[in-house]
Write a protein that holds these residues in place. Sequence first.
Motif, PDB file in Angstrom:
ATOM      1  N   LEU A   8     -12.697  -2.095  17.986  1.00 21.76           N
ATOM      2  CA  LEU A   8     -11.553  -1.869  17.103  1.00 21.76           C
ATOM      3  C   LEU A   8     -10.583  -3.046  17.148  1.00 21.76           C
ATOM      4  CD1 LEU A   8     -10.046   0.356  15.305  1.00 21.76           C
ATOM      5  CD2 LEU A   8      -8.618   0.600  17.352  1.00 21.76           C
ATOM      6  N   VAL A   9     -10.303  -3.537  18.331  1.00 26.22           N
ATOM      7  CA  VAL A   9      -9.369  -4.654  18.487  1.00 26.22           C
ATOM      8  C   VAL A   9      -9.929  -5.920  17.841  1.00 26.22           C
ATOM      9  CG1 VAL A   9      -8.392  -6.206  20.223  1.00 26.22           C
ATOM     10  CG2 VAL A   9      -8.127  -3.739  20.478  1.00 26.22           C
ATOM     11  N   VAL A  10     -11.200  -6.199  18.049  1.00 22.38           N
ATOM     12  CA  VAL A  10     -11.819  -7.376  17.414  1.00 22.38           C
ATOM     13  C   VAL A  10     -11.785  -7.228  15.894  1.00 22.38           C
ATOM     14  CG1 VAL A  10     -14.008  -8.604  17.101  1.00 22.38           C
ATOM     15  CG2 VAL A  10     -13.205  -8.051  19.406  1.00 22.38           C
ATOM     16  N   LYS A  11     -12.048  -6.020  15.396  1.00 24.74           N
ATOM     17  CA  LYS A  11     -11.958  -5.759  13.952  1.00 24.74           C
ATOM     18  C   LYS A  11     -10.555  -6.072  13.443  1.00 24.74           C
ATOM     19  CE  LYS A  11     -12.128  -2.015  10.571  1.00 24.74           C
ATOM     20  NZ  LYS A  11     -12.313  -0.573  10.356  1.00 24.74           N
ATOM     21  N   PHE A  12      -9.533  -5.627  14.189  1.00 25.91           N
ATOM     22  CA  PHE A  12      -8.152  -5.881  13.788  1.00 25.91           C
ATOM     23  C   PHE A  12      -7.851  -7.377  13.763  1.00 25.91           C
ATOM     24  CE2 PHE A  12      -3.756  -6.785  14.955  1.00 25.91           C
ATOM     25  CZ  PHE A  12      -3.093  -6.200  13.883  1.00 25.91           C
ATOM     26  N   ILE A  13      -8.248  -8.087  14.810  1.00 23.80           N
ATOM     27  CA  ILE A  13      -7.968  -9.528  14.864  1.00 23.80           C
ATOM     28  C   ILE A  13      -8.657 -10.251  13.712  1.00 23.80           C
ATOM     29  CG2 ILE A  13      -8.360 -11.650  16.193  1.00 23.80           C
ATOM     30  CD1 ILE A  13      -7.883  -9.940  18.734  1.00 23.80           C
ATOM     31  N   ALA A  24      -6.947  -4.071   8.315  1.00 21.68           N
ATOM     32  CA  ALA A  24      -6.039  -4.032   9.466  1.00 21.68           C
ATOM     33  C   ALA A  24      -5.362  -2.665   9.578  1.00 21.68           C
ATOM     34  CB  ALA A  24      -4.993  -5.134   9.355  1.00 21.68           C
ATOM     35  N   GLU A  25      -5.000  -2.100   8.444  1.00 20.54           N
ATOM     36  CA  GLU A  25      -4.296  -0.814   8.448  1.00 20.54           C
ATOM     37  C   GLU A  25      -5.142   0.293   9.077  1.00 20.54           C
ATOM     38  OE1 GLU A  25      -1.524   1.815   5.488  1.00 20.54           O
ATOM     39  OE2 GLU A  25      -3.124   0.637   4.577  1.00 20.54           O
ATOM     40  N   THR A  26      -6.456   0.221   8.914  1.00 19.87           N
ATOM     41  CA  THR A  26      -7.325   1.270   9.471  1.00 19.87           C
ATOM     42  C   THR A  26      -7.361   1.233  10.993  1.00 19.87           C
ATOM     43  OG1 THR A  26      -9.354  -0.076   9.423  1.00 19.87           O
ATOM     44  CG2 THR A  26      -8.815   1.182   7.419  1.00 19.87           C
ATOM     45  N   CYS A  27      -6.864   0.160  11.580  1.00 18.77           N
ATOM     46  CA  CYS A  27      -6.879  -0.003  13.039  1.00 18.77           C
ATOM     47  C   CYS A  27      -5.573   0.424  13.695  1.00 18.77           C
ATOM     48  CB  CYS A  27      -7.144  -1.467  13.392  1.00 18.77           C
ATOM     49  SG  CYS A  27      -8.684  -2.125  12.734  1.00 18.77           S
ATOM     50  N   LEU A  28      -4.528   0.622  12.899  1.00 22.73           N
ATOM     51  CA  LEU A  28      -3.186   0.837  13.438  1.00 22.73           C
ATOM     52  C   LEU A  28      -2.784   2.309  13.442  1.00 22.73           C
ATOM     53  CD1 LEU A  28      -1.291  -2.080  11.658  1.00 22.73           C
ATOM     54  CD2 LEU A  28      -2.093  -2.011  14.037  1.00 22.73           C
ATOM     55  N   ALA A  29      -2.193   2.718  14.541  1.00 23.10           N
ATOM     56  CA  ALA A  29      -1.622   4.059  14.647  1.00 23.10           C
ATOM     57  C   ALA A  29      -0.319   4.119  13.850  1.00 23.10           C
ATOM     58  CB  ALA A  29      -1.337   4.378  16.120  1.00 23.10           C
ATOM     59  N   PRO A  30       0.075   5.319  13.412  1.00 19.89           N
ATOM     60  CA  PRO A  30       1.412   5.443  12.828  1.00 19.89           C
ATOM     61  C   PRO A  30       2.445   4.995  13.866  1.00 19.89           C
ATOM     62  CG  PRO A  30       0.131   7.457  12.509  1.00 19.89           C
ATOM     63  CD  PRO A  30      -0.647   6.578  13.452  1.00 19.89           C
ATOM     64  N   ILE A 111      -4.589   1.309  17.477  1.00 19.91           N
ATOM     65  CA  ILE A 111      -3.662   0.370  18.120  1.00 19.91           C
ATOM     66  C   ILE A 111      -2.233   0.882  17.975  1.00 19.91           C
ATOM     67  CG2 ILE A 111      -2.737  -1.975  18.070  1.00 19.91           C
ATOM     68  CD1 ILE A 111      -5.563  -2.781  16.902  1.00 19.91           C
ATOM     69  N   LYS A 112      -1.580   1.027  19.114  1.00 19.63           N
ATOM     70  CA  LYS A 112      -0.195   1.505  19.150  1.00 19.63           C
ATOM     71  C   LYS A 112       0.782   0.350  19.387  1.00 19.63           C
ATOM     72  CE  LYS A 112       2.789   4.553  21.827  1.00 19.63           C
ATOM     73  NZ  LYS A 112       2.861   5.490  22.933  1.00 19.63           N
ATOM     74  N   LEU A 113       0.394  -0.587  20.271  1.00 23.67           N
ATOM     75  CA  LEU A 113       1.277  -1.691  20.648  1.00 23.67           C
ATOM     76  C   LEU A 113       0.439  -2.930  20.921  1.00 23.67           C
ATOM     77  CD1 LEU A 113       4.081  -2.800  21.590  1.00 23.67           C
ATOM     78  CD2 LEU A 113       3.478  -1.979  23.880  1.00 23.67           C
ATOM     79  N   VAL A 114       0.957  -4.083  20.470  1.00 21.49           N
ATOM     80  CA  VAL A 114       0.329  -5.367  20.777  1.00 21.49           C
ATOM     81  C   VAL A 114       1.402  -6.292  21.331  1.00 21.49           C
ATOM     82  CG1 VAL A 114      -1.030  -7.313  19.932  1.00 21.49           C
ATOM     83  CG2 VAL A 114      -1.208  -5.087  18.773  1.00 21.49           C
ATOM     84  N   ASN A 115       1.206  -6.749  22.555  1.00 24.03           N
ATOM     85  CA  ASN A 115       2.045  -7.801  23.115  1.00 24.03           C
ATOM     86  C   ASN A 115       1.306  -9.113  22.866  1.00 24.03           C
ATOM     87  OD1 ASN A 115       4.283  -6.360  24.248  1.00 24.03           O
ATOM     88  ND2 ASN A 115       2.887  -5.567  25.775  1.00 24.03           N
ATOM     89  N   GLU A 116       1.940  -9.995  22.101  1.00 22.84           N
ATOM     90  CA  GLU A 116       1.315 -11.252  21.692  1.00 22.84           C
ATOM     91  C   GLU A 116       1.904 -12.418  22.477  1.00 22.84           C
ATOM     92  OE1 GLU A 116       0.955 -10.096  16.945  1.00 22.84           O
ATOM     93  OE2 GLU A 116       2.386 -11.600  17.582  1.00 22.84           O
ATOM     94  N   TYR A 117       1.030 -13.253  22.979  1.00 30.56           N
ATOM     95  CA  TYR A 117       1.437 -14.478  23.672  1.00 30.56           C
ATOM     96  C   TYR A 117       0.738 -15.646  22.984  1.00 30.56           C
ATOM     97  CZ  TYR A 117       2.672 -11.049  27.237  1.00 30.56           C
ATOM     98  OH  TYR A 117       3.198  -9.977  27.907  1.00 30.56           O
ATOM     99  N   TYR A 118       1.521 -16.588  22.475  1.00 29.33           N
ATOM    100  CA  TYR A 118       0.980 -17.775  21.803  1.00 29.33           C
ATOM    101  C   TYR A 118       2.081 -18.826  21.781  1.00 29.33           C
ATOM    102  CZ  TYR A 118       3.473 -15.773  17.796  1.00 29.33           C
ATOM    103  OH  TYR A 118       4.441 -15.241  16.975  1.00 29.33           O
ATOM    104  N   CYS A 119       1.759 -20.022  21.350  1.00 29.11           N
ATOM    105  CA  CYS A 119       2.769 -21.073  21.293  1.00 29.11           C
ATOM    106  C   CYS A 119       3.694 -20.803  20.106  1.00 29.11           C
ATOM    107  CB  CYS A 119       2.130 -22.455  21.180  1.00 29.11           C
ATOM    108  SG  CYS A 119       3.374 -23.772  21.112  1.00 29.11           S
ATOM    109  N   THR A 120       4.851 -20.221  20.402  1.00 27.42           N
ATOM    110  CA  THR A 120       5.785 -19.879  19.337  1.00 27.42           C
ATOM    111  C   THR A 120       6.415 -21.126  18.718  1.00 27.42           C
ATOM    112  OG1 THR A 120       7.548 -19.520  20.959  1.00 27.42           O
ATOM    113  CG2 THR A 120       6.283 -17.584  20.260  1.00 27.42           C
ATOM    114  N   LEU A 121       6.512 -22.200  19.476  1.00 30.72           N
ATOM    115  CA  LEU A 121       7.064 -23.436  18.913  1.00 30.72           C
ATOM    116  C   LEU A 121       6.158 -23.987  17.819  1.00 30.72           C
ATOM    117  CD1 LEU A 121       8.368 -25.199  22.150  1.00 30.72           C
ATOM    118  CD2 LEU A 121       9.691 -23.990  20.414  1.00 30.72           C
ATOM    119  N   LEU A 122       4.845 -23.978  18.059  1.00 32.63           N
ATOM    120  CA  LEU A 122       3.900 -24.429  17.047  1.00 32.63           C
ATOM    121  C   LEU A 122       3.949 -23.511  15.826  1.00 32.63           C
ATOM    122  CD1 LEU A 122       1.629 -26.348  16.165  1.00 32.63           C
ATOM    123  CD2 LEU A 122       0.022 -24.797  17.318  1.00 32.63           C
TER     124      LEU A 122
END
Length: 138
Positions: A8-13, A24-30, A111-122
């Motif tokens: 499910l997560v790979v499908k969402f990404i 993407a919507e089919t992967c997300l919880a209300p 998916i209820k919550l995603v904590n994202e870590y990436y280069c925010t400056l880029l």
Amino acid sequence: MSQQNKDLVVKFIKAFSDGDAVAAETCLAPGAQTLAKGFGKLSGPRPRELILATTAAFKDMIPTGLQPHFVTVTAEGERVVVEFEGNATLANGTDYRNQYCMVFTLENGLIKLVNEYYCTLLADERILPLLADVEAQR
């Protein structure tokens, strides 16, 4: 269950990367939300509606898609952690290569919550101007 959560997560990404808000919507919880960690202008929480709007906008901003290269996908219970690298060309012709680690929390198979870590400056440098263009066209 772990493999279903990974799938499910790979499908969402992939859906997010391709600008496919319908998939993407089919992967997300209300009430789902993402939280982009960091201190850039694109950092902060995004509610479900904004996740889907951003996904739809990616189709125009990143016509090649992020083309995720998955490094690791690890699942334990209702948590899935994914490391991947994006390799895209933006609509303005600029290369966009960023590295991501996303920690997904699922509930009832969505998916209820995603904590994202990436280069925010880029992301601020390359993505923010394109988002401003999309907003100006609305």
